[in-house]
Motif scaffolding. Structure first.
Motif, PDB file in Angstrom:
ATOM      1  N   GLN A   1       0.826  -1.192   0.000  1.00 12.31           N
ATOM      2  CA  GLN A   1       0.000   0.000   0.000  1.00 12.31           C
ATOM      3  C   GLN A   1       0.870   1.257   0.000  1.00 12.31           C
ATOM      4  O   GLN A   1       2.013   1.238   0.454  1.00 12.31           O
ATOM      5  N   SER A   2       0.306   2.338  -0.509  1.00  8.09           N
ATOM      6  CA  SER A   2       1.033   3.604  -0.531  1.00  8.09           C
ATOM      7  C   SER A   2       1.186   4.135   0.894  1.00  8.09           C
ATOM      8  O   SER A   2       0.385   3.818   1.771  1.00  8.09           O
TER       9      SER A   2
ATOM     10  N   GLY B   1       0.626   6.943   2.268  1.00  4.01           N
ATOM     11  CA  GLY B   1      -0.443   7.788   2.792  1.00  4.01           C
ATOM     12  C   GLY B   1       0.029   9.198   3.120  1.00  4.01           C
ATOM     13  O   GLY B   1       1.220   9.507   3.096  1.00  4.01           O
TER      14      GLY B   1
ATOM     15  N   LYS C   1      -8.499  11.368   6.055  1.00  3.64           N
ATOM     16  CA  LYS C   1      -7.812  11.256   4.763  1.00  3.64           C
ATOM     17  C   LYS C   1      -7.159   9.891   4.607  1.00  3.64           C
ATOM     18  O   LYS C   1      -7.191   9.283   3.532  1.00  3.64           O
ATOM     19  N   VAL C   2      -6.528   9.396   5.692  1.00  2.00           N
ATOM     20  CA  VAL C   2      -5.910   8.070   5.648  1.00  2.00           C
ATOM     21  C   VAL C   2      -6.959   7.009   5.377  1.00  2.00           C
ATOM     22  O   VAL C   2      -6.773   6.118   4.541  1.00  2.00           O
TER      23      VAL C   2
ATOM     24  N   GLN D   1      -9.904   7.360   3.959  1.00  8.96           N
ATOM     25  CA  GLN D   1     -10.425   7.487   2.597  1.00  8.96           C
ATOM     26  C   GLN D   1      -9.461   6.888   1.578  1.00  8.96           C
ATOM     27  O   GLN D   1      -9.882   6.214   0.629  1.00  8.96           O
ATOM     28  N   GLN D   2      -8.159   7.140   1.789  1.00 10.20           N
ATOM     29  CA  GLN D   2      -7.168   6.573   0.870  1.00 10.20           C
ATOM     30  C   GLN D   2      -7.159   5.059   0.938  1.00 10.20           C
ATOM     31  O   GLN D   2      -7.121   4.371  -0.086  1.00 10.20           O
ATOM     32  N   ARG D   3      -7.193   4.508   2.168  1.00 10.06           N
ATOM     33  CA  ARG D   3      -7.199   3.054   2.322  1.00 10.06           C
ATOM     34  C   ARG D   3      -8.449   2.452   1.694  1.00 10.06           C
ATOM     35  O   ARG D   3      -8.401   1.387   1.076  1.00 10.06           O
TER      36      ARG D   3
ATOM     37  N   ARG E   1     -10.153   3.681  -0.838  1.00 10.98           N
ATOM     38  CA  ARG E   1     -10.002   3.727  -2.296  1.00 10.98           C
ATOM     39  C   ARG E   1      -9.108   2.584  -2.778  1.00 10.98           C
ATOM     40  O   ARG E   1      -9.409   1.922  -3.777  1.00 10.98           O
ATOM     41  N   GLU E   2      -8.001   2.363  -2.073  1.00 13.52           N
ATOM     42  CA  GLU E   2      -7.096   1.280  -2.453  1.00 13.52           C
ATOM     43  C   GLU E   2      -7.787  -0.079  -2.307  1.00 13.52           C
ATOM     44  O   GLU E   2      -7.630  -0.962  -3.151  1.00 13.52           O
TER      45      GLU E   2
END
Length: 251
Positions: free
Chosen positions: A135-136, A138, A161-162, A164-166, A168-169
């Motif tokens: 995973q990126s 973040g 934000k973290v 939401q990113q997780r 999306r991934e």
């Protein structure tokens, strides 16, 4: 609070460490002392555990040890049947996992055994865990910036934000696998937050999914475990909604 080997033994003599004598504890400390080059008098046992390599049919006696001078933590595991032998835990875990995979593949043992007892016309509710890969990193926390003061609102915004990113991934990885299952003619519900897919499938499709690279593990759904029930194939795809799956989430 720290305890030494003798007091640890005395305080728990009636439970899981009752067979771990002071002599065995000293053997563990001596093994560790030789391996890391620290005299025994500087080492102290903090915790005892019991690693069990079931597929290898081998068990160990594990000790979490600290260096009393600086608090650094070490680990030593002895052969339960021969305490004079120190075990290479990482190697044993790798070998144990290889045996597990050779026997069960990507299937949970309970699911593996269930498949052997059902017909091709039966369905099982399963949870499919999808391999997420790397995973990126973040977004960065605001207080990582030198001299920055972080407020509760900024901290909450950061965590959102973290998340939401997780998410999306997760969806980018899980949704395509769920769609492939639907193309086979079966309902599949992707968890929006975690790399899991819920589906009700026959044995042949479960075995087919096991060969997919994206699939990491397949287990019985908790509903199966609780009800010990196999759904008849005649119910078809509607069974997913009848059992509480709707609009991409479980009720």
């Amino acid at each position: 609070m720290s305890v030494n080997g003798q007091s640890l033994l005395n305080s728990q003599v009636d439970n899981q460490v009752s067979d771990i004598t002071p002599e065995i504890q000293q053997i563990a400390l001596k093994h560790l002392s030789r391996r890391i080059g620290i005299p025994v008098e500087y080492l102290q046992i903090e915790h005892v555990y019991r690693p069990n390599f079931r597929n290898l049919k081998q068990a160990g006696l594990g000790f979490v040890v600290i260096d009393k001078r600086d608090g650094k933590i070490y680990d030593v595991v002895l052969n339960k049947n021969n305490p004079n032998e120190e075990l290479d835990v990482n190697k044993l875990r790798e070998e144990d996992n290889k045996i597990f995979i050779s026997k069960y593949g990507k299937l949970d043992p309970q699911l593996f055994n269930s498949l052997a007892s059902i017909s091709e016309q039966d369905l099982l509710r399963v949870v499919i865990e999808v391999y997420m890969g790397q995973q990126s990193p973040g977004p960065k926390l605001p207080d990582a910036i030198p001299g920055a003061n972080i407020t509760l609102e900024e901290l909450e915004s950061y965590h959102n934000k973290v998340a939401q990113q997780r998410n999306r991934e997760n969806q980018a990885t899980v949704n395509p696998v769920a769609q492939r299952i639907r193309q086979l003619g079966f309902e599949a519900t992707a968890n929006p937050n975690f790399p899991f897919i819920y589906a009700t499938l026959p044995r042949r499709v479960i075995k087919q999914l096991e060969s997919w690279e994206e699939v990491q593990k397949i287990s019985l759904d908790e509903i199966n475990k609780a009800e010990l029930e196999i759904a008849p194939l005649a119910i078809g795809s509607n069974i997913v909604h009848n059992r509480g799956y709707t609009q991409g989430k479980r009720i």
